[in-house]
Design an enzyme around this catalytic site. Structure first.
Site: not given
Length: 215
Positions: A48-50
């Site tokens: 996930t990009e976070n």
């Protein structure tokens, strides 16, 4: 009425198509459902990009960790061996071609595989493309998960996108509630039709010239 499948069934169908050993990003919205249907006997690593690599399925409501969320601010779990890192490092993974598959939603997909999946939300709103552009171009395979038709009955598969583009020629496959479509050099091909859908009926719904995959 033409038979369709629901989003959970579609998520399960997508999960079955992800090769073992893949590094995968699931986009905000319906694509996050795929995490709950990945085969338990296979190693598929979710990103996930976070800033999390090793995301697990949706947590039990009684065991939510407020510090563990995905890019859509939904509660998630972390599998043994998961890693956390800076947002910039996460985007470096996306832009560097290290993801095998990403699953994204869409407003429109053209017959050439162009993707339009973001909106400002209003004439005075700030654009909110997020990491979709990086995912669409950086992932080796881009799977789109969407309904075939809008709420007003307009097809989301089109000759050319009229919404702002997220990526050009980036889509590999489109999973819809009516059928699964492959993007080929000759246009869209029906890989699998659900219920009583046929190539002919899908062509009529979309207004596109479709063919059966492999022909």
């Amino acid at each position: 009425m033409t038979a369709t499948i629901d989003r959970h069934e579609l998520a399960q169908r997508i999960a079955a198509d992800i090769p073992e050993g893949s590094y995968v990003n699931l986009g905000i919205g319906a694509p996050t459902l795929v995490a709950d249907y990945l085969p338990a006997d296979q190693e598929i690593i979710l990103h996930t990009e976070n800033g999390l690599l090793g995301m697990g399925p949706t947590p039990d409501p009684t065991h939510i960790d407020p510090d563990l969320i995905n890019a859509g601010k939904q509660a998630v779990t972390a599998v043994p061996g998961a890693a956390y890192f800076h947002h910039a490092d996460s985007f470096g993974m996306m832009r560097g071609g290290h993801l095998d598959v990403c699953v994204l939603g869409a407003f429109q997909v053209s017959e050439r595989g162009d993707l339009a999946n973001w909106s400002t939300g209003g004439s005075d709103a700030i654009p909110a493309v997020g990491g979709a552009m990086d995912l669409a171009i950086g992932a080796k395979s881009v799977y789109v998960m969407t309904d075939l038709l809008t709420k007003t009955g307009e097809p989301k598969l089109v000759v050319s996108c009229t919404y702002p583009l997220t990526g050009v020629g980036c889509v590999t496959r489109v999973y819809t509630d009516h059928a699964i479509f492959d993007v080929t050099p000759d246009g869209l091909a029906v890989r699998e039709a659900f219920g009583d859908n046929t190539v002919a009926s899908l062509s009529a719904l979309t207004g596109l010239t479709l063919r059966e995959a492999g022909t």
